[in-house]
Write a protein that holds these residues in place. Structure first.
Motif, PDB file in Angstrom:
ATOM      1  N   GLY A  42       1.166  -1.365  -0.343  1.00  0.00           N
ATOM      2  CA  GLY A  42       0.248   0.197   0.276  1.00  0.00           C
ATOM      3  C   GLY A  42       1.225   1.125  -0.216  1.00  0.00           C
ATOM      4  O   GLY A  42       2.013   1.201   0.686  1.00  0.00           O
ATOM      5  N   GLY A  43       0.635   2.171  -0.567  1.00  0.00           N
ATOM      6  CA  GLY A  43       0.865   3.498  -0.400  1.00  0.00           C
ATOM      7  C   GLY A  43       1.439   4.196   1.401  1.00  0.00           C
ATOM      8  O   GLY A  43       0.493   4.104   1.808  1.00  0.00           O
ATOM      9  N   ILE A  50      -4.961   0.909  11.241  1.00  0.00           N
ATOM     10  CA  ILE A  50      -3.864   0.532  12.118  1.00  0.00           C
ATOM     11  C   ILE A  50      -4.083  -1.456  12.866  1.00  0.00           C
ATOM     12  O   ILE A  50      -4.903  -0.946  13.319  1.00  0.00           O
ATOM     13  CB  ILE A  50      -3.280   1.727  12.736  1.00  0.00           C
ATOM     14  N   VAL A  51      -3.319  -1.981  12.712  1.00  0.00           N
ATOM     15  CA  VAL A  51      -3.086  -2.796  13.372  1.00  0.00           C
ATOM     16  C   VAL A  51      -2.096  -2.952  14.115  1.00  0.00           C
ATOM     17  O   VAL A  51      -0.653  -3.246  13.001  1.00  0.00           O
ATOM     18  CB  VAL A  51      -4.021  -4.320  12.394  1.00  0.00           C
ATOM     19  N   LEU A  78      -3.952  -2.069   5.728  1.00  0.00           N
ATOM     20  CA  LEU A  78      -3.756  -1.879   6.705  1.00  0.00           C
ATOM     21  C   LEU A  78      -2.450  -1.594   6.514  1.00  0.00           C
ATOM     22  O   LEU A  78      -1.380  -1.924   5.617  1.00  0.00           O
ATOM     23  CB  LEU A  78      -3.501  -3.393   7.319  1.00  0.00           C
ATOM     24  N   ARG A  79      -1.839  -0.733   7.621  1.00  0.00           N
ATOM     25  CA  ARG A  79      -1.073  -0.711   8.308  1.00  0.00           C
ATOM     26  C   ARG A  79      -0.298  -1.201   9.712  1.00  0.00           C
ATOM     27  O   ARG A  79      -0.633  -1.405  10.525  1.00  0.00           O
ATOM     28  CB  ARG A  79      -0.893   1.206   8.739  1.00  0.00           C
ATOM     29  N   LEU A  80       0.910  -2.305   9.079  1.00  0.00           N
ATOM     30  CA  LEU A  80       1.377  -3.218  10.373  1.00  0.00           C
ATOM     31  C   LEU A  80       1.877  -2.609  11.220  1.00  0.00           C
ATOM     32  O   LEU A  80       3.548  -2.478  10.294  1.00  0.00           O
ATOM     33  CB  LEU A  80       1.074  -4.155   9.221  1.00  0.00           C
ATOM     34  N   ILE A 131       4.759  -2.161   7.890  1.00  0.00           N
ATOM     35  CA  ILE A 131       4.424  -1.974   5.914  1.00  0.00           C
ATOM     36  C   ILE A 131       2.773  -1.970   6.425  1.00  0.00           C
ATOM     37  O   ILE A 131       1.911  -2.088   6.933  1.00  0.00           O
ATOM     38  CB  ILE A 131       4.473  -4.387   6.389  1.00  0.00           C
ATOM     39  N   VAL A 132       2.979  -1.045   5.083  1.00  0.00           N
ATOM     40  CA  VAL A 132       1.731  -0.705   4.607  1.00  0.00           C
ATOM     41  C   VAL A 132       0.851  -1.834   3.841  1.00  0.00           C
ATOM     42  O   VAL A 132       1.976  -2.306   2.456  1.00  0.00           O
ATOM     43  CB  VAL A 132       1.665   0.645   4.040  1.00  0.00           C
ATOM     44  N   TRP A 133       0.015  -2.701   3.403  1.00  0.00           N
ATOM     45  CA  TRP A 133       0.137  -3.702   2.854  1.00  0.00           C
ATOM     46  C   TRP A 133      -1.830  -3.110   2.149  1.00  0.00           C
ATOM     47  O   TRP A 133      -2.444  -3.963   3.179  1.00  0.00           O
ATOM     48  CB  TRP A 133       0.274  -5.058   3.531  1.00  0.00           C
ATOM     49  N   THR A 134      -1.929  -4.054   0.876  1.00  0.00           N
ATOM     50  CA  THR A 134      -3.066  -4.232   0.747  1.00  0.00           C
ATOM     51  C   THR A 134      -3.381  -5.420   0.531  1.00  0.00           C
ATOM     52  O   THR A 134      -2.832  -6.085  -0.792  1.00  0.00           O
ATOM     53  CB  THR A 134      -3.692  -2.725  -0.631  1.00  0.00           C
TER      54      THR A 134
END
Length: 163
Positions: A42-43, A50-51, A78-80, A131-134
């Protein structure tokens, strides 16, 4: 001379496995790291839920992630945010279970292998990372620490992406 041939063969094998390591960590895909089975980066500025995830060991020798499982909706970003609250280095890798199992085998042979994959992070004790992930594809996936012995000590969990 025989020892030299064995050393050269071993070195060539090590280079081939290390070169394959990142591919194993990120699944089989073409065209770089644009999209994996589990989704895509993700960008950095993405509006994301946020998790917070903690990596640690317990007094009885178990190693774990908190939370122990993740559930997201297809298309969700998610912003892990990771904190290694343990005494050992830990990593978080998310992918298909089969791909993680393959990568785990390589890590057994090369435990200090470094990764530069968008679906993974390795943290030293006390460190934090993100990690930012889609999660663009629905399915059942897994996350794990693939440092030798950590998976076996309980450091893995399900990652469910619902439609």
């Amino acid at each position: 001379m025989k020892k030299l041939h064995i050393a050269v063969a071993a070195a060539a094998t090590a280079v081939a496995v290390i070169a394959a390591g990142p591919a194993l960590a990120s699944g089989s895909h073409a065209g770089g790291h644009d999209e994996l089975a589990v989704g895509k980066p993700g960008g950095k500025g993405a509006n994301a839920r946020i998790v917070k995830i903690t990596m640690k060991e317990t007094e009885d020798g178990k190693m774990l992630f908190q939370p122990a499982k993740l559930q997201v909706r297809q298309g969700e970003t998610l912003r892990l945010q990771f904190t290694n609250a343990g005494q050992n280095a830990h990593e978080f890798v998310m992918d298909e279970s089969k791909t993680l199992a393959e990568h785990k085998e390589v890590m057994q042979k090369f435990p200090e292998m470094e990764h530069d994959d968008p679906n993974a992070i390795r943290l030293e004790p006390g460190a934090k990372g993100e990690i930012v992930w889609t999660f663009s594809k629905a399915g059942n996936f897994e996350f794990a620490c693939l440092i030798p012995g950590h998976y076996e000590a309980g450091m893995h969990g399900p990652l469910v992406v619902m439609k």
